[in-house]
Scaffold this motif. Structure first.
Motif, PDB file in Angstrom:
ATOM      1  N   ILE A 195      20.824  -8.646   5.887  1.00 55.72           N
ATOM      2  CA  ILE A 195      19.933  -8.455   7.033  1.00 55.72           C
ATOM      3  C   ILE A 195      18.500  -8.236   6.564  1.00 55.72           C
ATOM      4  O   ILE A 195      17.551  -8.803   7.107  1.00 55.72           O
ATOM      5  CB  ILE A 195      20.416  -7.269   7.887  1.00 55.72           C
ATOM      6  N   ASP A 196      18.335  -7.397   5.517  1.00 56.57           N
ATOM      7  CA  ASP A 196      16.994  -7.141   4.972  1.00 56.57           C
ATOM      8  C   ASP A 196      16.332  -8.426   4.507  1.00 56.57           C
ATOM      9  O   ASP A 196      15.137  -8.652   4.745  1.00 56.57           O
ATOM     10  CB  ASP A 196      17.074  -6.163   3.796  1.00 56.57           C
ATOM     11  N   ASN A 245      23.846  -5.106   4.995  1.00 59.07           N
ATOM     12  CA  ASN A 245      22.478  -4.607   5.137  1.00 59.07           C
ATOM     13  C   ASN A 245      21.515  -5.381   4.258  1.00 59.07           C
ATOM     14  O   ASN A 245      20.386  -5.678   4.668  1.00 59.07           O
ATOM     15  CB  ASN A 245      22.423  -3.118   4.784  1.00 59.07           C
ATOM     16  N   ASN A 279      11.056  -4.886   1.713  1.00 50.60           N
ATOM     17  CA  ASN A 279      12.163  -4.978   2.657  1.00 50.60           C
ATOM     18  C   ASN A 279      13.469  -5.186   1.908  1.00 50.60           C
ATOM     19  O   ASN A 279      13.863  -6.304   1.605  1.00 50.60           O
ATOM     20  CB  ASN A 279      11.931  -6.152   3.621  1.00 50.60           C
ATOM     21  N   ILE A 288      11.705 -13.648   8.027  1.00 51.35           N
ATOM     22  CA  ILE A 288      11.090 -13.767   9.355  1.00 51.35           C
ATOM     23  C   ILE A 288       9.693 -13.160   9.347  1.00 51.35           C
ATOM     24  O   ILE A 288       8.738 -13.730   9.886  1.00 51.35           O
ATOM     25  CB  ILE A 288      11.972 -13.091  10.414  1.00 51.35           C
ATOM     26  N   LYS A 289       9.576 -11.988   8.699  1.00 51.17           N
ATOM     27  CA  LYS A 289       8.283 -11.311   8.636  1.00 51.17           C
ATOM     28  C   LYS A 289       7.242 -12.156   7.907  1.00 51.17           C
ATOM     29  O   LYS A 289       6.082 -12.252   8.332  1.00 51.17           O
ATOM     30  CB  LYS A 289       8.453  -9.966   7.932  1.00 51.17           C
ATOM     31  N   THR A 323      16.936 -11.510   5.548  1.00 48.65           N
ATOM     32  CA  THR A 323      16.598 -12.339   6.703  1.00 48.65           C
ATOM     33  C   THR A 323      15.352 -11.807   7.405  1.00 48.65           C
ATOM     34  O   THR A 323      14.447 -12.568   7.769  1.00 48.65           O
ATOM     35  CB  THR A 323      17.774 -12.378   7.689  1.00 48.65           C
ATOM     36  N   LEU A 324      15.279 -10.483   7.590  1.00 45.79           N
ATOM     37  CA  LEU A 324      14.109  -9.882   8.222  1.00 45.79           C
ATOM     38  C   LEU A 324      12.842 -10.119   7.410  1.00 45.79           C
ATOM     39  O   LEU A 324      11.770 -10.372   7.970  1.00 45.79           O
ATOM     40  CB  LEU A 324      14.336  -8.381   8.414  1.00 45.79           C
TER      41      LEU A 324
END
Length: 489
Positions: free
Chosen positions: A474-475, A471, A21, A481-482, A477-478
């Motif tokens: 955001i990547d 971006n 990610n 979370i994942k 943070t994602l």
């Protein structure tokens, strides 16, 4: 293999993997793969030089044991490769036994893999990445020299990889500071928050030209020392030094601020300290207790500056990058640090740097403080380095270069005042003048800028750069979370 070709092939492969990610994870994944390949090639050289050499890596776990692809259909790939990496290779490297007697060249393997993860979930794509890395022979001087350039390109990408940008200082800055401090063989050079090892490599490049004998080579091998708190930049720094033929990379995976500063003895001190300490962050209260009451600060950069004072030898010299906030700050710790710098050290030069050097990671304005432990300060020269002609700002495609420091270099040995309208571009201030100014070092600064209206092409480039940074954040943070969701399941 061309620099861009190598990096692009890795990027194209990893972008198809569902486990990667963003750039931050891609670089972290590539970090441990490169380390194992570089380390294995260095071990080949060590084995040739020493018939009694024994590796700390367990049998079957060496790069040459599992990563080679002989194109005979027998190499590990797919689910079989993933199972080996996740359930055998990484656990085995994390469990390596290290004792106080273990040589640095071996102990670094365990340190490098303590926090390492395999993010890739497609074993076929992982095999493709490994094959690309296998194309580089680090025992071949020509291949190794080429890969130094490739590796520098990989490190530069950290600047746009979210918070990972804090681990990389532009090479122009590290080279300029090293060139100015002029390290010599026989001296010990340190970076106490070394990130990916940029300052240490800049010093090594200068020292390498001084190597003439076998004894010189030994001095070179033990010249630099670093400490890095985070796992990813630590492994990158160790790999960086291995690539520069340092057989025993003396880099510690830890926090420089965790030890009481008054406990340092002469053997813990250095002739040259070059660094870009983390700024804008804070440490736990227990860390601040490692410093005398008058130097305890909530700002990480302040603590590192205080640490430097305790780890610098007599006649030692320093080049350190600090944000503008230190110059004009007047809270208790900053004020006391400034007083001590003027009274106990020779703070001879402060270079005001142009903005956007660390773009896109941060837009904070920075400065280089040069001081040494010789005599108390008599006067401090301030010099403002303006943006190069034709530049409105630095960017990923137009970064700062060493040649942009030429105005400073020309002025350095011929110091004189430079008036710029009603202000000064260069001027010396006595200690008394600095005291009268209430220790506000915000002098010879940049004129207040009005909002800049950029041409459409530059505005679009700036927008793309800012979007790339967003971006990346955001990547990251994602990805976090994942990972939390996967752990919950």
């Amino acid at each position: 293999m061309a620099n861009t070709q190598f990096v692009k092939r890795i990027q194209d492969i990893m972008r198809n993997d569902p486990g990667i990610n963003g750039d931050a994870q891609r670089i972290e994944q590539l970090s441990w793969i490169l380390f194992l390949k570089v380390y294995d090639d260095r071990e080949i050289v060590w084995e040739l030089d020493d018939d009694d050499y024994t590796s700390i890596i367990p049998d079957g776990m060496h790069w040459r044991d599992w990563a080679q692809d002989n194109k005979d259909g027998q190499s590990l790939t797919g689910d079989e490769l993933l199972d080996f990496v996740n359930n055998q290779l990484l656990p085995a490297l994390k469990k390596i036994t290290v004792t106080p007697d273990t040589p640095i060249s071996k102990a670094i393997v365990k340190d490098a893999f303590i926090d390492t993860n395999n993010y890739m979930k497609n074993g076929i794509l992982l095999r493709q990445v490994i094959n690309v890395v296998n194309d580089v022979d680090f025992t071949d001087p020509e291949d190794c020299h080429l890969f130094n350039d490739i590796y520098e390109g990989i490190l530069k990408e950290l600047q746009s990889a979210g918070n990972s940008g804090e681990f990389y200082t532009p090479r122009a800055l590290t080279d300029f500071i090293a060139k100015t401090l002029q390290p010599k063989l026989g001296e010990r050079i340190a970076d106490l928050a070394c990130g990916t090892g940029g300052f240490l490599v800049s010093a090594l490049n200068l020292l390498n030209d001084q190597v003439k004998t076998v004894d010189d080579r030994q001095k070179y091998n033990h010249a630099v020392f670093g400490i890095e708190k985070k796992g990813q930049p630590y492994i990158l720094a160790v790999t960086n030094l291995l690539l520069h033929n340092v057989d025993n990379p003396d880099i510690i995976h830890g926090n420089s601020l965790e030890k009481r500063v008054t406990d340092y003895t002469e053997k813990d001190k250095f002739d040259v300290i070059m660094m870009n300490p983390p700024f804008g962050g804070s440490e736990l209260p227990v860390i601040k207790q490692n410093f005398p009451n008058d130097l305890q600060s909530s700002e990480t950069a302040d603590l590192f500056l205080a640490l430097i004072m305790y780890r610098l030898k007599e006649n030692g010299r320093v080049g350190v990058i600090l944000p503008d906030g230190f110059l004009f700050g007047n809270d208790g710790a900053k004020l006391n640090i400034k007083k001590r710098m003027l009274n106990d050290f020779n703070l001879h030069t402060i270079i005001r740097l142009p903005g956007s050097i660390f773009s896109p990671y941060t837009s904070i304005n920075t400065n280089i403080l040069f001081f040494d432990k010789t005599t108390p300060t008599e006067k401090t020269w301030f010099y403002r380095l303006d943006m190069p002609k034709g530049y409105k700002h630095f960017s990923k495609t137009r970064p700062m270069k060493l040649e942009h420091f030429k105005p400073v270099e020309d002025w350095w040995n011929d110091r004189h005042e430079i008036k710029d309208g009603d202000n000064y571009k260069a001027k010396a201030y006595t200690v008394q003048e600095l005291e009268d100014n209430k220790y506000n070092f915000d002098l010879c600064g940049f004129p207040t800028e009005t909002e800049e209206v950029l041409p459409p092409e530059e505005l679009m480039a700036k927008y793309k750069e800012e979007r790339s940074q967003l971006n990346a954040q955001i990547d990251k943070t994602l990805a976090a979370i994942k990972q939390l969701l996967e752990e919950a399941n």
